[in-house]
Scaffold this motif. Structure first.
Motif, PDB file in Angstrom:
ATOM      1  N   ASN A 280      13.928  31.091  45.953  1.00  0.00           N
ATOM      2  CA  ASN A 280      13.958  32.481  45.988  1.00  0.00           C
ATOM      3  C   ASN A 280      12.618  33.169  46.535  1.00  0.00           C
ATOM      4  O   ASN A 280      12.350  34.306  46.436  1.00  0.00           O
ATOM      5  N   ASP A 281      12.127  32.384  47.488  1.00  0.00           N
ATOM      6  CA  ASP A 281      11.089  32.929  48.439  1.00  0.00           C
ATOM      7  C   ASP A 281      11.173  32.647  49.893  1.00  0.00           C
ATOM      8  O   ASP A 281      10.019  32.697  50.692  1.00  0.00           O
ATOM      9  N   TYR A 282      12.300  32.566  50.459  1.00  0.00           N
ATOM     10  CA  TYR A 282      12.565  32.362  52.042  1.00  0.00           C
ATOM     11  C   TYR A 282      11.961  31.233  52.577  1.00  0.00           C
ATOM     12  O   TYR A 282      11.399  31.306  53.542  1.00  0.00           O
ATOM     13  N   GLY A 283      11.541  30.175  51.317  1.00  0.00           N
ATOM     14  CA  GLY A 283      10.999  29.176  51.802  1.00  0.00           C
ATOM     15  C   GLY A 283      11.727  27.943  52.386  1.00  0.00           C
ATOM     16  O   GLY A 283      13.089  28.249  52.811  1.00  0.00           O
ATOM     17  N   SER A 284      11.377  26.830  52.321  1.00  0.00           N
ATOM     18  CA  SER A 284      12.239  25.747  52.867  1.00  0.00           C
ATOM     19  C   SER A 284      12.500  24.657  51.725  1.00  0.00           C
ATOM     20  O   SER A 284      13.645  23.963  52.005  1.00  0.00           O
ATOM     21  N   VAL A 285      12.271  24.941  50.561  1.00  0.00           N
ATOM     22  CA  VAL A 285      12.609  23.572  49.629  1.00  0.00           C
ATOM     23  C   VAL A 285      13.395  24.399  48.398  1.00  0.00           C
ATOM     24  O   VAL A 285      13.095  25.461  48.070  1.00  0.00           O
ATOM     25  N   CYS A 286      14.540  23.875  48.046  1.00  0.00           N
ATOM     26  CA  CYS A 286      15.341  24.184  46.848  1.00  0.00           C
ATOM     27  C   CYS A 286      14.579  23.633  45.807  1.00  0.00           C
ATOM     28  O   CYS A 286      14.515  22.381  45.589  1.00  0.00           O
ATOM     29  N   ARG A 287      14.294  24.427  44.827  1.00  0.00           N
ATOM     30  CA  ARG A 287      13.688  23.806  43.516  1.00  0.00           C
ATOM     31  C   ARG A 287      14.737  23.699  42.345  1.00  0.00           C
ATOM     32  O   ARG A 287      15.563  24.398  42.184  1.00  0.00           O
ATOM     33  N   ASP A 288      14.446  22.850  41.597  1.00  0.00           N
ATOM     34  CA  ASP A 288      15.202  22.286  40.439  1.00  0.00           C
ATOM     35  C   ASP A 288      15.036  23.590  39.459  1.00  0.00           C
ATOM     36  O   ASP A 288      13.999  24.077  39.055  1.00  0.00           O
ATOM     37  N   CYS A 289      16.185  23.829  38.687  1.00  0.00           N
ATOM     38  CA  CYS A 289      16.194  24.877  37.513  1.00  0.00           C
ATOM     39  C   CYS A 289      15.289  24.432  36.669  1.00  0.00           C
ATOM     40  O   CYS A 289      15.411  23.332  36.267  1.00  0.00           O
ATOM     41  N   ALA A 290      14.589  25.204  35.860  1.00  0.00           N
ATOM     42  CA  ALA A 290      13.512  24.757  34.734  1.00  0.00           C
ATOM     43  C   ALA A 290      14.530  24.550  33.818  1.00  0.00           C
ATOM     44  O   ALA A 290      15.499  24.798  33.449  1.00  0.00           O
ATOM     45  N   ALA A 291      13.837  23.530  32.592  1.00  0.00           N
ATOM     46  CA  ALA A 291      14.535  23.463  31.557  1.00  0.00           C
ATOM     47  C   ALA A 291      14.815  24.732  30.648  1.00  0.00           C
ATOM     48  O   ALA A 291      13.903  25.544  30.648  1.00  0.00           O
ATOM     49  N   GLY A 292      16.088  25.007  30.163  1.00  0.00           N
ATOM     50  CA  GLY A 292      16.087  26.167  29.402  1.00  0.00           C
ATOM     51  C   GLY A 292      16.981  27.142  30.270  1.00  0.00           C
ATOM     52  O   GLY A 292      17.546  28.057  30.141  1.00  0.00           O
TER      53      GLY A 292
END
Length: 413
Positions: A99-111
């Motif tokens: 969500n920041d126009y970056g290069s890395v896909c981040r895992d959704c947090a727990a919850g």
């Protein structure tokens, strides 16, 4: 950077290996005694190491790693960026976001979770659901006996004792109703209190025993019933009351009387379950307590009656003549059984020439006898005999006695 390597004793040769070069291990250093680091590595402290994740070597002559270039688009992440290759931008897979126009896909947090690819935000788990770890593509519904009261839960909570959740996806647990309980955590149903027990409030985790003189014959109740008159219960947790036995009684519910009471002297109980004992009827008595029947009063001999028999006293036989004194011309009549009789006027005789003799005192009614012809010599009658009245004679004065014939009603002058 300078290193000393493989020199004979007493000498040293210093070589400067520039950029991503390292010393050759088989010869003394010289400007030409260096080898380049392998591809996709850089020299760090004299060693050749690969770039960290998210970095790559942009140019072969670089002595540092360069961050992987951003994708400049939400929901995209750079893949295959490592060694000396900058990779490509592709959709972030399900369970991740960018969500920041970056290069890395981040895992959704727990919850949270992401059910689709190319996601720039994760979806919070709703109340009644949970997501227990990172990088998940869906939320899990809480099972029966547990709940999640708010969004973004990472686990479901078991229902506390006294509460329950009968359906999946519950956001809260319900209290058990009056007369029902849940003894442990994580209950999906409540249990009715068994007979002999009760629970007067909601949210209970155990039931109470009915007290003495009370009972409960139905399941799932909030109160106990009182033992009715003629019944008792001296134990706790009873499902029924017990009838009083023969010779006993019990009033209506009272915490002070937990057993049946024996009938007192002069009373009896000839059936079970009485609320009061009955008094012995006339002509009967009972000297003992706890009796189921009364005794007949004893019969007395002729001329006697049974005095004071009744209640708790068997009485005594008494002479009718001694029952009480009657006035003259009366006698005690109807003295028998338990009756002492009553004073009665002596009866007249039917015959005109008869009189009653022997009537009274006491219980002697007398008898009718024939009137005598006259008074004896020296006497005169003052009452004629007949219709029950006797002949009454009186003596003449001694000086005139020879003139009295016993028939005249007056003395001669």
């Amino acid at each position: 950077e300078y290193s000393q390597y493989n020199c004979p004793a007493g000498s040293s040769v210093v070589a400067n290996c520039n950029f991503n070069n390292y010393p050759r291990p088989t010869q003394a250093f010289s400007p030409f005694g260096c080898n380049p680091c392998p591809p996709a590595t850089i020299k760090v402290g004299g060693n050749c190491v690969p770039c960290a994740a998210g970095q790559y070597i942009q140019f072969s002559t670089d002595d540092h790693c360069t961050p992987c270039p951003a994708c400049n688009a939400l929901g995209f992440g750079r893949v295959d960026c490592y060694d000396d290759w900058w990779g490509t931008c592709e959709y972030c897979p399900a369970g991740t976001y960018q969500n920041d126009y970056g290069s890395v896909c981040r895992d959704c947090a727990a919850g949270t979770y992401a059910p689709l690819s190319r996601t720039f935000s994760c979806t919070p788990a709703t109340a009644g659901q949970f997501v227990g770890s990172t990088g998940m593509t869906s939320a899990t519904t809480c099972g029966v006996g547990e709940y999640a009261g708010a969004a973004m839960a990472t686990t479901c909570t078991k229902c506390a004792a006294g509460t329950y959740a009968s359906s999946t996806g519950s956001t809260t647990c319900l209290k058990c109703l009056i007369g029902q309980y849940a003894s442990s955590t994580g209950s999906s149903t409540c249990t009715k209190c068994p007979v002999g027990k009760y629970l007067p409030f909601t949210g209970g985790s155990f039931c109470y025993d009915c007290n003495v003189q009370k009972f409960q014959d139905a399941e799932g109740q909030g109160t106990c019933k009182d033992c009715t008159a003629g019944y008792f219960q001296n134990g706790r947790g009873a499902s029924a009351c017990t009838q009083c036995a023969l010779g006993e009684w019990q009033r209506e519910y009272s915490k002070d009387y937990v057993d049946c009471t024996p009938c007192s002297q002069g009373t009896y109980a000839d059936v079970k379950g009485l609320s009061a004992c009955q008094s012995c009827p006339e002509g009967q008595y009972q000297e003992q307590s706890s009796a189921s029947q009364c005794m007949q009063c004893n019969a007395c001999e002729a001329g006697e009656y049974l005095a004071n028999c009744g209640g708790g006293d068997r009485g005594t036989c008494a002479n009718c003549n001694m029952s009480f004194a009657c006035p003259a011309g009366n006698y005690i009549a109807n003295c028998s059984g338990t009756s002492p009789g009553a004073c009665t006027v002596c009866e007249a005789c039917e015959g005109a020439s008869q009189y009653r003799t022997g009537c009274g005192p006491g219980a002697n009614a007398g008898r009718c006898a024939e009137c005598p012809a006259a008074c004896g010599n020296g006497h005169i009658p003052v009452q004629t005999c007949g219709r029950g009245d006797p002949l009454v004679c009186v003596a003449c004065p001694p000086a005139l006695a020879h003139l009295c014939d016993g028939r005249s009603l007056a003395c001669p002058h």
